[in-house]
Design a protein around this motif. Structure first.
Motif, PDB file in Angstrom:
ATOM      1  N   PRO A   1       0.829  -1.214   0.000  1.00  0.00           N
ATOM      2  CA  PRO A   1       0.000   0.000   0.000  1.00  0.00           C
ATOM      3  C   PRO A   1       0.861   1.262   0.000  1.00  0.00           C
ATOM      4  O   PRO A   1       0.500   2.281  -0.591  1.00  0.00           O
ATOM      5  N   GLU A   2       2.015   1.183   0.683  1.00  0.00           N
ATOM      6  CA  GLU A   2       2.967   2.289   0.707  1.00  0.00           C
ATOM      7  C   GLU A   2       4.344   1.710   0.992  1.00  0.00           C
ATOM      8  O   GLU A   2       4.505   0.820   1.818  1.00  0.00           O
ATOM      9  N   GLY A   3       5.348   2.202   0.282  1.00  0.00           N
ATOM     10  CA  GLY A   3       6.715   1.749   0.494  1.00  0.00           C
ATOM     11  C   GLY A   3       7.663   2.933   0.484  1.00  0.00           C
ATOM     12  O   GLY A   3       7.299   4.041   0.103  1.00  0.00           O
ATOM     13  N   HIS A   4       8.899   2.667   0.920  1.00  0.00           N
ATOM     14  CA  HIS A   4       9.864   3.769   0.980  1.00  0.00           C
ATOM     15  C   HIS A   4      11.278   3.233   0.821  1.00  0.00           C
ATOM     16  O   HIS A   4      11.652   2.230   1.426  1.00  0.00           O
ATOM     17  N   ILE A   5      12.074   3.931   0.014  1.00  0.00           N
ATOM     18  CA  ILE A   5      13.498   3.647  -0.142  1.00  0.00           C
ATOM     19  C   ILE A   5      14.265   4.900   0.259  1.00  0.00           C
ATOM     20  O   ILE A   5      14.005   5.985  -0.274  1.00  0.00           O
ATOM     21  N   VAL A   6      15.180   4.751   1.198  1.00  0.00           N
ATOM     22  CA  VAL A   6      16.033   5.860   1.628  1.00  0.00           C
ATOM     23  C   VAL A   6      17.477   5.501   1.293  1.00  0.00           C
ATOM     24  O   VAL A   6      17.984   4.475   1.757  1.00  0.00           O
ATOM     25  N   ASN A   7      18.127   6.321   0.501  1.00  0.00           N
ATOM     26  CA  ASN A   7      19.527   6.101   0.156  1.00  0.00           C
ATOM     27  C   ASN A   7      20.389   7.207   0.742  1.00  0.00           C
ATOM     28  O   ASN A   7      20.100   8.393   0.560  1.00  0.00           O
ATOM     29  N   ILE A   8      21.450   6.795   1.432  1.00  0.00           N
ATOM     30  CA  ILE A   8      22.349   7.749   2.069  1.00  0.00           C
ATOM     31  C   ILE A   8      23.530   8.014   1.144  1.00  0.00           C
ATOM     32  O   ILE A   8      24.332   7.110   0.874  1.00  0.00           O
ATOM     33  N   ALA A   9      23.614   9.223   0.634  1.00  0.00           N
ATOM     34  CA  ALA A   9      24.749   9.623  -0.204  1.00  0.00           C
ATOM     35  C   ALA A   9      25.790  10.275   0.699  1.00  0.00           C
ATOM     36  O   ALA A   9      26.156   9.728   1.728  1.00  0.00           O
ATOM     37  N   SER A  10      26.265  11.435   0.344  1.00  0.00           N
ATOM     38  CA  SER A  10      27.276  12.134   1.137  1.00  0.00           C
ATOM     39  C   SER A  10      27.470  13.533   0.572  1.00  0.00           C
ATOM     40  O   SER A  10      27.210  13.770  -0.613  1.00  0.00           O
ATOM     41  N   MET A  11      27.955  14.439   1.418  1.00  0.00           N
ATOM     42  CA  MET A  11      28.375  15.745   0.928  1.00  0.00           C
ATOM     43  C   MET A  11      29.404  15.565  -0.184  1.00  0.00           C
ATOM     44  O   MET A  11      29.446  16.347  -1.139  1.00  0.00           O
ATOM     45  N   GLY A  12      30.224  14.506  -0.071  1.00  0.00           N
ATOM     46  CA  GLY A  12      31.224  14.217  -1.087  1.00  0.00           C
ATOM     47  C   GLY A  12      30.636  13.747  -2.398  1.00  0.00           C
ATOM     48  O   GLY A  12      31.353  13.580  -3.385  1.00  0.00           O
ATOM     49  N   GLY A  13      29.325  13.537  -2.440  1.00  0.00           N
ATOM     50  CA  GLY A  13      28.666  13.124  -3.660  1.00  0.00           C
ATOM     51  C   GLY A  13      28.257  14.283  -4.558  1.00  0.00           C
ATOM     52  O   GLY A  13      27.854  14.069  -5.699  1.00  0.00           O
ATOM     53  N   PHE A  14      28.337  15.509  -4.021  1.00  0.00           N
ATOM     54  CA  PHE A  14      28.047  16.681  -4.867  1.00  0.00           C
ATOM     55  C   PHE A  14      29.187  17.696  -4.844  1.00  0.00           C
ATOM     56  O   PHE A  14      29.211  18.622  -5.647  1.00  0.00           O
ATOM     57  N   LEU A  15      30.149  17.527  -3.921  1.00  0.00           N
ATOM     58  CA  LEU A  15      31.266  18.456  -3.797  1.00  0.00           C
ATOM     59  C   LEU A  15      32.572  17.670  -3.804  1.00  0.00           C
ATOM     60  O   LEU A  15      32.719  16.723  -3.036  1.00  0.00           O
ATOM     61  N   LEU A  36      26.852  26.876  -1.042  1.00  0.00           N
ATOM     62  CA  LEU A  36      28.002  27.523  -1.672  1.00  0.00           C
ATOM     63  C   LEU A  36      28.303  26.908  -3.039  1.00  0.00           C
ATOM     64  O   LEU A  36      28.574  27.622  -4.017  1.00  0.00           O
ATOM     65  N   TYR A  37      28.217  25.579  -3.123  1.00  0.00           N
ATOM     66  CA  TYR A  37      28.524  24.896  -4.375  1.00  0.00           C
ATOM     67  C   TYR A  37      27.485  25.209  -5.449  1.00  0.00           C
ATOM     68  O   TYR A  37      27.806  25.294  -6.631  1.00  0.00           O
ATOM     69  N   SER A  38      26.232  25.372  -5.015  1.00  0.00           N
ATOM     70  CA  SER A  38      25.187  25.707  -5.983  1.00  0.00           C
ATOM     71  C   SER A  38      25.346  27.126  -6.512  1.00  0.00           C
ATOM     72  O   SER A  38      24.951  27.426  -7.643  1.00  0.00           O
ATOM     73  N   MET A  39      25.941  28.015  -5.693  1.00  0.00           N
ATOM     74  CA  MET A  39      26.124  29.403  -6.099  1.00  0.00           C
ATOM     75  C   MET A  39      27.398  29.595  -6.924  1.00  0.00           C
ATOM     76  O   MET A  39      27.395  30.313  -7.923  1.00  0.00           O
ATOM     77  N   ASN A  40      28.484  28.945  -6.489  1.00  0.00           N
ATOM     78  CA  ASN A  40      29.773  29.147  -7.152  1.00  0.00           C
ATOM     79  C   ASN A  40      30.623  27.883  -7.004  1.00  0.00           C
ATOM     80  O   ASN A  40      31.426  27.771  -6.074  1.00  0.00           O
ATOM     81  N   PRO A  41      30.468  26.909  -7.910  1.00  0.00           N
ATOM     82  CA  PRO A  41      31.178  25.636  -7.796  1.00  0.00           C
ATOM     83  C   PRO A  41      32.692  25.778  -7.733  1.00  0.00           C
ATOM     84  O   PRO A  41      33.356  25.068  -6.970  1.00  0.00           O
ATOM     85  N   GLY A  42      33.245  26.682  -8.527  1.00  0.00           N
ATOM     86  CA  GLY A  42      34.694  26.860  -8.532  1.00  0.00           C
ATOM     87  C   GLY A  42      35.224  27.339  -7.204  1.00  0.00           C
ATOM     88  O   GLY A  42      36.203  26.804  -6.670  1.00  0.00           O
ATOM     89  N   PHE A  43      34.566  28.359  -6.638  1.00  0.00           N
ATOM     90  CA  PHE A  43      34.991  28.879  -5.338  1.00  0.00           C
ATOM     91  C   PHE A  43      34.842  27.816  -4.262  1.00  0.00           C
ATOM     92  O   PHE A  43      35.727  27.648  -3.414  1.00  0.00           O
ATOM     93  N   ALA A  44      33.719  27.088  -4.277  1.00  0.00           N
ATOM     94  CA  ALA A  44      33.482  26.055  -3.276  1.00  0.00           C
ATOM     95  C   ALA A  44      34.548  24.962  -3.350  1.00  0.00           C
ATOM     96  O   ALA A  44      35.024  24.472  -2.322  1.00  0.00           O
ATOM     97  N   THR A  45      34.919  24.579  -4.564  1.00  0.00           N
ATOM     98  CA  THR A  45      35.945  23.551  -4.746  1.00  0.00           C
ATOM     99  C   THR A  45      37.288  24.013  -4.196  1.00  0.00           C
ATOM    100  O   THR A  45      37.991  23.273  -3.499  1.00  0.00           O
ATOM    101  N   ARG A  46      37.653  25.253  -4.490  1.00  0.00           N
ATOM    102  CA  ARG A  46      38.921  25.784  -3.986  1.00  0.00           C
ATOM    103  C   ARG A  46      38.886  25.942  -2.469  1.00  0.00           C
ATOM    104  O   ARG A  46      39.884  25.692  -1.781  1.00  0.00           O
ATOM    105  N   PHE A  47      37.736  26.320  -1.936  1.00  0.00           N
ATOM    106  CA  PHE A  47      37.586  26.494  -0.492  1.00  0.00           C
ATOM    107  C   PHE A  47      37.761  25.166   0.246  1.00  0.00           C
ATOM    108  O   PHE A  47      38.510  25.089   1.224  1.00  0.00           O
ATOM    109  N   ILE A  48      37.081  24.122  -0.215  1.00  0.00           N
ATOM    110  CA  ILE A  48      37.180  22.821   0.459  1.00  0.00           C
ATOM    111  C   ILE A  48      38.587  22.256   0.316  1.00  0.00           C
ATOM    112  O   ILE A  48      39.089  21.577   1.203  1.00  0.00           O
TER     113      ILE A  48
END
Length: 266
Positions: A132-146, A245-257
């Motif tokens: 009647p209802e089901g759910h899948i939860v997948n745990i990614a990471s901050m490292g999955g987008f940055l 930050l990454y959504s606003m400025n990917p280059g700056f975010a990459t250099r910052f991290i």
């Protein structure tokens, strides 16, 4: 999906966030099937739960698709139905650059983080569609987008989880199965030890750090998001800040991290 009286599978249930997810679900009235490759860890989770009769433990290597398929068939036969799957199990790589990483290490990270999540999702998906209802939860990471220096393969595996889960969400929009994607930031867990990168567990300083998300807090936020049928969300101040930050400025975010991670010991 409300978890009360639901049967929910949790991978990585023998330690860290996985253990806290198990305990949180039990406290909310769910029946939980904790999956892990570590028997001692599962036994400890069961002990901490107070030998809760609504907790079942299963030793499963999630990188073995035949073992995962057999587990799914067996647990569905035993319980009659499964209502949700939380794909939490994961490992990291040594903090070294891609040029120095062995192919076997890359294969292991991808097998656990991506293929383990994929196998578990596939094993239960058609069954969940009959509920009647089901759910899948997948745990990614901050490292999955940055991009995190020294974690390129880990990040790639979590980025694969991200896109697979987003595609699944789109495919299941008109069905009874909800899909949730979670991006945690840094957490005070034994992931380095469990990934066999060190013999040392998380330190007391790390446990008490205000910068690191505690496993029980992470579990609480994940289950709350699941019960609200959230599509995707970040947990942890660092994940939320870097996502913005990454959504606003990917280059700056990459250099910052890069600058931040370059000053840390791993």
């Amino acid at each position: 999906m409300r978890v009360l009286n639901k049967n929910i599978v949790v991978t990585g249930g023998g330690n860290g966030v996985g253990r806290e997810l198990v305990l949180n679900l039990l406290s909310r009235g769910a029946t939980v099937i904790a999956v892990d490759i570590n028997q001692a860890g599962l036994q400890e989770t069961f002990r901490i739960s107070g030998d809760n009769e609504r907790l079942l433990t299963r030793i499963v290597d999630i990188t073995d698709k035949k073992a995962v398929s057999y587990f799914a068939e067996d647990i569905i036969l035993k319980l009659g139905n499964i209502d949700g799957v939380i794909n939490n199990a994961g490992i990291i790589q040594p903090f070294i650059q891609l040029k120095d990483l062995k192919l076997e290490q890359i294969d292991k990270v991808m097998s656990v983080n991506f293929y383990g999540t994929l196998y578990m999702t596939k094993a239960f998906l058609n069954h969940l569609l009959t509920r009647p209802e089901g759910h899948i939860v997948n745990i990614a990471s901050m490292g999955g987008f940055l991009p995190v220096p020294g974690q390129s393969s880990y990040g790639s595996s979590k980025a694969a989880v991200k896109l697979m889960t987003e595609g699944l969400y789109s495919e299941l929009l008109d069905t009874n199965v909800h899909v949730t994607l979670v991006f945690p930031g840094a957490m005070a867990t034994d992931i380095k030890k469990n990934s066999k990168l060190t013999d040392k567990g998380v330190t007391e300083e790390e446990k008490n750090s205000k910068m690191l998300l505690k496993p029980d807090t992470a579990a609480e936020l994940i289950i709350k998001g699941m019960e609200k049928n959230k599509y995707r969300f970040c947990i942890g101040k660092d994940a939320k800040a870097m996502n913005f930050l990454y959504s606003m400025n990917p280059g700056f975010a990459t250099r910052f991290i890069k600058r931040v991670m370059g000053t840390k010991e791993h």
